[in-house]
Design a protein around this motif. Structure first.
Motif, PDB file in Angstrom:
ATOM      1  N   ILE A  93     -54.141  -0.650  27.160  1.00 39.28           N
ATOM      2  CA  ILE A  93     -54.410  -0.471  25.767  1.00 39.28           C
ATOM      3  C   ILE A  93     -53.210   0.253  24.949  1.00 39.28           C
ATOM      4  CG2 ILE A  93     -55.859   0.514  23.975  1.00 39.28           C
ATOM      5  CD1 ILE A  93     -58.279  -0.037  25.585  1.00 39.28           C
ATOM      6  N   THR A  94     -52.704  -0.248  23.916  1.00 40.55           N
ATOM      7  CA  THR A  94     -51.816   0.129  22.881  1.00 40.55           C
ATOM      8  C   THR A  94     -52.521   0.977  21.801  1.00 40.55           C
ATOM      9  OG1 THR A  94     -50.202  -1.474  23.621  1.00 40.55           O
ATOM     10  CG2 THR A  94     -49.642  -0.130  21.636  1.00 40.55           C
ATOM     11  N   ILE A  95     -51.697   2.399  21.827  1.00 35.65           N
ATOM     12  CA  ILE A  95     -52.352   3.366  20.784  1.00 35.65           C
ATOM     13  C   ILE A  95     -51.153   3.150  19.728  1.00 35.65           C
ATOM     14  CG2 ILE A  95     -52.906   5.677  19.970  1.00 35.65           C
ATOM     15  CD1 ILE A  95     -55.149   4.164  22.025  1.00 35.65           C
ATOM     16  N   VAL A  96     -51.556   2.557  18.221  1.00 34.00           N
ATOM     17  CA  VAL A  96     -50.708   2.687  17.368  1.00 34.00           C
ATOM     18  C   VAL A  96     -51.113   3.957  16.511  1.00 34.00           C
ATOM     19  CG1 VAL A  96     -49.822   1.427  15.683  1.00 34.00           C
ATOM     20  CG2 VAL A  96     -50.727   0.192  17.571  1.00 34.00           C
ATOM     21  N   ALA A  97     -50.375   4.930  16.459  1.00 35.68           N
ATOM     22  CA  ALA A  97     -50.935   6.197  15.835  1.00 35.68           C
ATOM     23  C   ALA A  97     -49.953   6.396  14.693  1.00 35.68           C
ATOM     24  CB  ALA A  97     -50.427   7.596  16.675  1.00 35.68           C
ATOM     25  N   LEU A  98     -50.419   6.114  13.487  1.00 37.59           N
ATOM     26  CA  LEU A  98     -50.011   6.349  12.296  1.00 37.59           C
ATOM     27  C   LEU A  98     -50.422   7.627  11.112  1.00 37.59           C
ATOM     28  CD1 LEU A  98     -50.970   2.628  11.304  1.00 37.59           C
ATOM     29  CD2 LEU A  98     -48.821   3.411  12.563  1.00 37.59           C
ATOM     30  N   ALA A  99     -50.628   8.632  12.069  1.00 34.34           N
ATOM     31  CA  ALA A  99     -51.292   9.816  11.469  1.00 34.34           C
ATOM     32  C   ALA A  99     -50.653  10.997  12.229  1.00 34.34           C
ATOM     33  CB  ALA A  99     -52.794   9.636  11.283  1.00 34.34           C
ATOM     34  N   PRO A 100     -51.247  12.205  11.508  1.00 33.02           N
ATOM     35  CA  PRO A 100     -50.864  13.358  12.595  1.00 33.02           C
ATOM     36  C   PRO A 100     -51.527  13.072  13.948  1.00 33.02           C
ATOM     37  CG  PRO A 100     -51.525  13.968  10.278  1.00 33.02           C
ATOM     38  CD  PRO A 100     -51.765  12.532  10.418  1.00 33.02           C
ATOM     39  N   LEU A 101     -51.055  13.607  14.929  1.00 25.30           N
ATOM     40  CA  LEU A 101     -51.419  13.194  16.401  1.00 25.30           C
ATOM     41  C   LEU A 101     -52.497  13.970  16.793  1.00 25.30           C
ATOM     42  CD1 LEU A 101     -47.916  12.568  17.705  1.00 25.30           C
ATOM     43  CD2 LEU A 101     -49.707  10.964  17.447  1.00 25.30           C
ATOM     44  N   THR A 102     -53.459  14.610  16.276  1.00 23.05           N
ATOM     45  CA  THR A 102     -54.593  15.259  16.434  1.00 23.05           C
ATOM     46  C   THR A 102     -55.513  14.804  17.338  1.00 23.05           C
ATOM     47  OG1 THR A 102     -54.180  16.369  14.258  1.00 23.05           O
ATOM     48  CG2 THR A 102     -56.229  16.835  15.416  1.00 23.05           C
ATOM     49  N   ASN A 103     -55.850  13.655  16.960  1.00 19.14           N
ATOM     50  CA  ASN A 103     -56.907  12.871  17.870  1.00 19.14           C
ATOM     51  C   ASN A 103     -56.549  12.723  19.288  1.00 19.14           C
ATOM     52  OD1 ASN A 103     -58.968  12.856  16.151  1.00 19.14           O
ATOM     53  ND2 ASN A 103     -58.393  10.719  15.208  1.00 19.14           N
ATOM     54  N   ILE A 104     -55.227  12.100  19.357  1.00 20.32           N
ATOM     55  CA  ILE A 104     -54.608  11.793  20.585  1.00 20.32           C
ATOM     56  C   ILE A 104     -54.243  12.701  21.354  1.00 20.32           C
ATOM     57  CG2 ILE A 104     -52.712  10.327  21.614  1.00 20.32           C
ATOM     58  CD1 ILE A 104     -54.224   8.790  19.321  1.00 20.32           C
ATOM     59  N   ALA A 105     -53.906  13.990  21.011  1.00 18.76           N
ATOM     60  CA  ALA A 105     -53.660  15.266  21.729  1.00 18.76           C
ATOM     61  C   ALA A 105     -54.914  15.739  22.142  1.00 18.76           C
ATOM     62  CB  ALA A 105     -52.881  15.971  20.894  1.00 18.76           C
ATOM     63  N   ALA A 106     -55.883  15.760  21.414  1.00 17.22           N
ATOM     64  CA  ALA A 106     -57.213  16.208  21.811  1.00 17.22           C
ATOM     65  C   ALA A 106     -57.840  15.421  22.933  1.00 17.22           C
ATOM     66  CB  ALA A 106     -58.171  16.243  20.746  1.00 17.22           C
ATOM     67  N   ALA A 107     -57.738  13.898  22.755  1.00 16.39           N
ATOM     68  CA  ALA A 107     -58.356  13.174  23.805  1.00 16.39           C
ATOM     69  C   ALA A 107     -57.471  13.294  24.939  1.00 16.39           C
ATOM     70  CB  ALA A 107     -58.251  11.887  23.485  1.00 16.39           C
ATOM     71  N   ALA A 108     -56.161  13.527  24.921  1.00 25.78           N
ATOM     72  CA  ALA A 108     -55.285  13.461  26.233  1.00 25.78           C
ATOM     73  C   ALA A 108     -55.509  14.776  26.891  1.00 25.78           C
ATOM     74  CB  ALA A 108     -53.819  13.330  25.800  1.00 25.78           C
ATOM     75  N   THR A 109     -55.976  15.903  26.148  1.00 28.38           N
ATOM     76  CA  THR A 109     -56.004  17.205  26.667  1.00 28.38           C
ATOM     77  C   THR A 109     -57.498  17.261  27.355  1.00 28.38           C
ATOM     78  OG1 THR A 109     -54.623  18.209  25.077  1.00 28.38           O
ATOM     79  CG2 THR A 109     -56.222  19.678  26.224  1.00 28.38           C
TER      80      THR A 109
END
Length: 317
Positions: free
Chosen positions: A124-140
């Motif tokens: 799956i490709t993540i297209v992050a168009l915003a502050p990276l808050t959600n992505i950092a939280a999920a990856a952590t």
């Protein structure tokens, strides 16, 4: 060449330029949008979520689910976040589109991302168009999900200049610690569309008329949100050409449709999370003076003609 059947998740803080990217990705792009996840950024979380639902409804894609994420930064900021000159000028709290008949899903964006990435049998490709808050939280919370992502395409950062401060771009400045976590998380491929590239591909009122002339629901919705966006950008961050603006987030979708739209180089990138003058700055080691290995494919320039073609093509259906 369009990458057919590529599964993507759009992480957005919708906002007017995010709305354009949503319409492109959900239109005739050859991309399969699994969901939109929303986060605080251009606007508060409640507004970014409502605007995302409005855009999906307006373009005839209410089938794409929306999951609301975090309404605060990933980590406390050492310096307060104050509104910039463009606050309220470029991003409408309520997009000029009808209210959606749907609401956001009950599952949080973080929980949905973790469950989906753990279960997927396809990258799956993540297209992050915003502050990276959600992505950092999920990856952590679930570091193993990093392996399920073939590429994370980020709108953020700047090498030559910033737009939120002299040193920092807005998405990175809004949550620098989250950005640094994402850049260092070990994703297979991190591709960044920074200001260096997005300022090469501007949209003006002549382009809006070309979009409007397509006559599709997606084109009409995009033309409506771009009218306000260009006027606000002209008032707060005028470009060399009057009545024009870089539609930053759209370049990420354009890249997925046509990778040659942007000139990429593999470089080491870090984020300043402590300094006062440079807080949120992306440091790009273009001359390999540091010891860090390259971790980001960074866009240094972009092609206007290719960008325009992808915008029009994606909105034709």
């Amino acid at each position: 060449m369009v990458m057919m059947n590529r599964q993507i998740v759009l992480d957005v803080d919708t906002g007017n330029d995010d709305a354009v990217a949503i319409a492109m990705a959900a239109g005739r792009s050859g991309l399969d949008v699994l969901a939109c996840t929303t986060v605080r950024g251009n606007l508060p979380l409640e507004e970014t979520t409502d605007n995302t639902l409005r855009m999906l409804g307006a373009i005839g894609r209410p089938d794409i689910p929306v999951y609301a994420g975090l309404g605060r930064p990933f980590a406390p900021r050492p310096y307060p976040f104050a509104p910039g000159r463009s606050a309220g000028l470029m991003h409408e709290s309520v997009l000029p589109l009808p209210p959606s008949t749907r609401t956001a899903e009950s599952t949080s964006a973080i929980d949905w991302l973790i469950a989906t990435l753990r279960a997927t049998t396809q990258p799956i490709t993540i297209v992050a168009l915003a502050p990276l808050t959600n992505i950092a939280a999920a990856a952590t919370a679930a570091p193993e999900i990093v392996d399920a992502i073939d590429e994370i395409v980020i709108m953020g950062g700047g090498h030559e200049f910033g737009n939120r401060t002299p040193a920092a771009e807005f998405n990175i400045y809004a949550d620098p610690i989250a950005a640094d976590v994402v850049f260092q998380a070990g994703f297979q491929r991190v591709t960044v569309m920074p200001l260096d590239a997005t300022h090469d591909v501007v949209t003006d009122r002549a382009m809006i008329e070309q979009i409007r002339a397509l006559g599709t629901d997606g084109a009409a919705a995009v033309a409506a949100v771009l009218d306000f966006y260009i006027a606000g950008h002209d008032a707060s961050h005028p470009m060399d050409s009057p009545a024009s603006a870089p539609v930053h987030d759209a370049l990420c979708v354009s890249y997925l449709m046509d990778p040659e739209v942007v000139d990429l180089r593999h470089v080491a990138v870090s984020v300043d999370t402590t300094g006062f003058q440079n807080f949120g700055r992306t440091t790009v080691d273009v001359n390999h003076r540091g010891n860090a290995a390259p971790n980001v494919w960074w866009g240094f320039s972009a092609d206007q003609a290719r960008f325009d073609r992808t915008v029009l093509e994606s909105l034709r259906a």
